[in-house]
Design a protein around this motif. Structure first.
Motif, PDB file in Angstrom:
ATOM      1  N   SER B  26       0.840  -1.202   0.000  1.00 31.04           N
ATOM      2  CA  SER B  26       0.000   0.000   0.000  1.00 31.04           C
ATOM      3  C   SER B  26       0.870   1.244   0.000  1.00 31.04           C
ATOM      4  O   SER B  26       0.500   2.265  -0.577  1.00 31.04           O
ATOM      5  CB  SER B  26      -0.921  -0.002   1.209  1.00 31.04           C
ATOM      6  N   ARG B  28       3.514   1.610  -1.643  1.00 25.94           N
ATOM      7  CA  ARG B  28       3.915   1.868  -3.021  1.00 25.94           C
ATOM      8  C   ARG B  28       2.742   2.385  -3.851  1.00 25.94           C
ATOM      9  O   ARG B  28       2.914   3.230  -4.724  1.00 25.94           O
ATOM     10  CB  ARG B  28       4.481   0.581  -3.632  1.00 25.94           C
ATOM     11  N   VAL B  29       1.533   1.839  -3.593  1.00 28.58           N
ATOM     12  CA  VAL B  29       0.375   2.172  -4.432  1.00 28.58           C
ATOM     13  C   VAL B  29      -0.213   3.536  -4.081  1.00 28.58           C
ATOM     14  O   VAL B  29      -0.654   4.279  -4.954  1.00 28.58           O
ATOM     15  CB  VAL B  29      -0.705   1.070  -4.294  1.00 28.58           C
ATOM     16  N   PRO B  31       0.701   6.697  -3.226  1.00 34.07           N
ATOM     17  CA  PRO B  31       0.960   7.989  -3.897  1.00 34.07           C
ATOM     18  C   PRO B  31       0.313   8.065  -5.280  1.00 34.07           C
ATOM     19  O   PRO B  31      -0.245   9.092  -5.660  1.00 34.07           O
ATOM     20  CB  PRO B  31       2.487   8.024  -4.021  1.00 34.07           C
ATOM     21  N   TRP B  32       0.365   6.937  -6.036  1.00 32.50           N
ATOM     22  CA  TRP B  32      -0.228   6.911  -7.373  1.00 32.50           C
ATOM     23  C   TRP B  32      -1.734   7.087  -7.293  1.00 32.50           C
ATOM     24  O   TRP B  32      -2.340   7.818  -8.086  1.00 32.50           O
ATOM     25  CB  TRP B  32       0.114   5.595  -8.073  1.00 32.50           C
ATOM     26  N   LEU B  33      -2.325   6.375  -6.318  1.00 33.22           N
ATOM     27  CA  LEU B  33      -3.776   6.440  -6.148  1.00 33.22           C
ATOM     28  C   LEU B  33      -4.205   7.871  -5.837  1.00 33.22           C
ATOM     29  O   LEU B  33      -5.136   8.413  -6.441  1.00 33.22           O
ATOM     30  CB  LEU B  33      -4.168   5.509  -4.989  1.00 33.22           C
ATOM     31  N   ALA B  35      -2.532  10.649  -6.435  1.00 34.07           N
ATOM     32  CA  ALA B  35      -2.282  11.546  -7.561  1.00 34.07           C
ATOM     33  C   ALA B  35      -3.370  11.390  -8.615  1.00 34.07           C
ATOM     34  O   ALA B  35      -3.881  12.386  -9.157  1.00 34.07           O
ATOM     35  CB  ALA B  35      -0.918  11.240  -8.161  1.00 34.07           C
ATOM     36  N   ALA B  36      -3.731  10.141  -8.914  1.00 32.24           N
ATOM     37  CA  ALA B  36      -4.778   9.900  -9.912  1.00 32.24           C
ATOM     38  C   ALA B  36      -6.090  10.530  -9.470  1.00 32.24           C
ATOM     39  O   ALA B  36      -6.804  11.149 -10.274  1.00 32.24           O
ATOM     40  CB  ALA B  36      -4.958   8.398 -10.130  1.00 32.24           C
ATOM     41  N   ALA B 226      -8.084   5.945  -1.728  1.00 35.95           N
ATOM     42  CA  ALA B 226      -6.818   6.474  -1.221  1.00 35.95           C
ATOM     43  C   ALA B 226      -6.931   6.778   0.272  1.00 35.95           C
ATOM     44  O   ALA B 226      -6.058   6.393   1.067  1.00 35.95           O
ATOM     45  CB  ALA B 226      -6.432   7.731  -1.999  1.00 35.95           C
TER      46      ALA B 226
END
Lengths: 222, 262
Positions: B26, B28-29, B31-33, B35-36, B226
């Protein structure tokens, strides 16, 4: 099964001999209903129109007051743990205790309702329907209430929390209880449908209530 | 802990249910989540304010819909998540399921409240009043009460493990009664007043309004996940900290006890 009946008989005897328990709920019911005209004004037409709703809501609150008693005393003196470890499945034990609550609180409250209906100028034709819907609906109050009572068993001052947990669950019972009464007293048709749904809700809670209450008690007595 | 996480004998869900593994993944995931979610919501808001036309009847107030509808949907999704997590905790005893249920409750409550608040702000210019006893509004309000009950029960019980189990029981009872409540409120509403509110139904909505709504819905859903992931991470860290503190207290107690014995 004899253990079930023994437990039921024991709980009912305790309710009667202890005194006060049933009387308090009935007294509370009387006082709450009396407060209504004092708050809303003595207009008999208005009172007669809102009487079914007032009687139902006051009944919910009165029954709510007595819910903690279902498990509290047995938990304090340790007999709940004995029951939980006994041969009788805990689901049946909680069912017996909820049934005892219905017989000792639900039925007396439902039978007192017509007397209070007089105070609110309820139409005479509504009395049998009122009692019938209350008798059909109050099992849901006892059996869903047993879940709330079991969940808040070890919570200090759990009474308020119990109200918050349980009252939303009573909404279907309240709605269909009122719907059945207003259908029977000249509203839109459909008394039978409302009454059957009300009974179905009670039967549903008869199944789900003891199972959930037993799970909650098992977690706490382990 | 790390060894167990790498054990190839375990199934995928078992590996994911391992808190260490979850923290790693989680982390790792997330920041991407996030940002998206931020990008999609920003794009949706751009469409809402600069591209989408005003409704010919409702004028600019229709823009409330782009927050209101996703919030209502996420309010309901939150309870579904709690129900699934409760089931997972009671049946499979996954500690992460309890963490998930705990993190979802305030989020679901917040989105349900947001739906109610934006709905009443929308209702004032449209219906002339902040609150109508409409079936949908009423059932959302009751959903909010169920969230309050769950959060209150959890905060009233000190023992974390016991609170998790009892909340799981309440969550499952709630989700089994929720359809009945919804049904009864609909019934009650049709009994008391005829449907007086004209609503935008899915297929009749114009594409110019539909696309921003879809972007907004996906963006807010990503935001929900997120926040949920972040909430779960916080809860796991809180529990670790707590067990470390407890261990420290235990150690101090033994030390002082041996010192007293000497």
């Amino acid at each position: 099964m004899s253990a079930f009946w023994t437990l039921l008989k024991r709980d009912l005897l305790l309710q009667v001999r202890e005194g006060g328990a049933v009387g308090t709920a009935l007294g509370f019911y009387l006082v709450v209903v009396t407060m209504m005209p004092l708050g809303l004004g003595p207009d008999l037409n208005l009172l007669s129109r809102i009487a079914p709703g007032v009687l139902w809501i006051a009944l919910l609150l009165s029954a709510l007051l007595s819910l903690p008693r279902i498990f509290e005393a047995d938990d304090e003196d340790g007999s709940l743990e004995v029951i939980a470890t006994g041969d009788l499945p805990l689901e049946l034990a909680t069912a017996a205790k909820a049934l005892a609550h219905w017989i000792s609180t639900g039925i007396p409250l439902a039978l007192l309702a017509p007397v209070l209906g007089l105070l609110l100028n309820l139409e005479l034709s509504a009395y049998p329907v009122l009692v019938a819907t209350m008798l059909a609906g109050t099992p849901a109050i006892s059996f869903l209430g047993a879940v709330g009572a079991a969940l808040t068993l070890r919570v200090r001052r759990g009474g308020l929390l119990l109200a918050l947990l349980v009252l939303p669950l009573y909404i279907p019972t309240l709605i269909f209880g009122i719907a059945a009464i207003s259908a029977a007293t000249g509203g839109p048709s459909g008394f039978q449908a409302s009454f059957l749904i009300l009974s179905a809700i009670s039967l549903f809670s008869l199944v789900i209530g003891p199972v959930a209450a037993a799970a909650a008690i098992r977690f706490q007595t382990q | 802990m790390t060894k167990a996480a790498m054990n190839p004998q375990q199934s995928l869900t078992q590996r994911l249910a391992n808190p260490t593994r979850f923290m790693e993944l989680s982390g790792r995931v997330l920041p991407w989540l996030a940002a998206a979610a931020a990008l999609l919501i920003a794009y949706a808001l751009y469409l809402v304010f600069f591209v989408a036309p005003d409704d010919y009847q409702q004028g600019q107030t229709v823009k409330i819909m782009f927050i209101h509808v996703p919030a209502a949907w996420l309010g309901m999704l939150g309870y579904a998540l709690i129900a699934v997590s409760s089931f997972g905790y009671l049946v499979f005893r996954h500690p992460l399921a309890d963490v998930s249920a705990k993190a979802a409750a305030p989020l679901g409550a917040a989105f349900t409240f947001l739906a109610l608040a934006t709905g009443s702000l929308w209702g004032k210019p449209m219906w002339g009043t902040y609150w109508v006893w409409d079936a949908r509004l009423t059932s959302m309000l009751i959903l909010l009460f169920l969230y309050f009950g769950l959060m209150a029960l959890r905060s009233a019980i000190e023992d974390d493990a016991l609170a998790g189990k009892l909340c799981a029981v309440l969550g499952l009872v709630g989700v089994s009664i929720l359809p009945i409540i919804k049904f009864s409120v609909d019934w009650w509403n049709t009994l008391h007043q005829p449907a007086s509110v004209i609503r935008l139904d899915g297929p009749t909505i114009h594409p110019d309004l539909l696309w921003p709504l879809l972007y907004s819905a996906v963006g807010f859903s990503l935001l929900f996940f997120a926040l949920h992931t972040k909430g779960m991470r916080n809860e796991i860290l809180r529990r670790r900290l707590r067990s470390l503190t407890m261990a420290e207290v235990d150690r101090a107690r033994t030390v002082s006890a041996t010192a007293a014995a000497e």
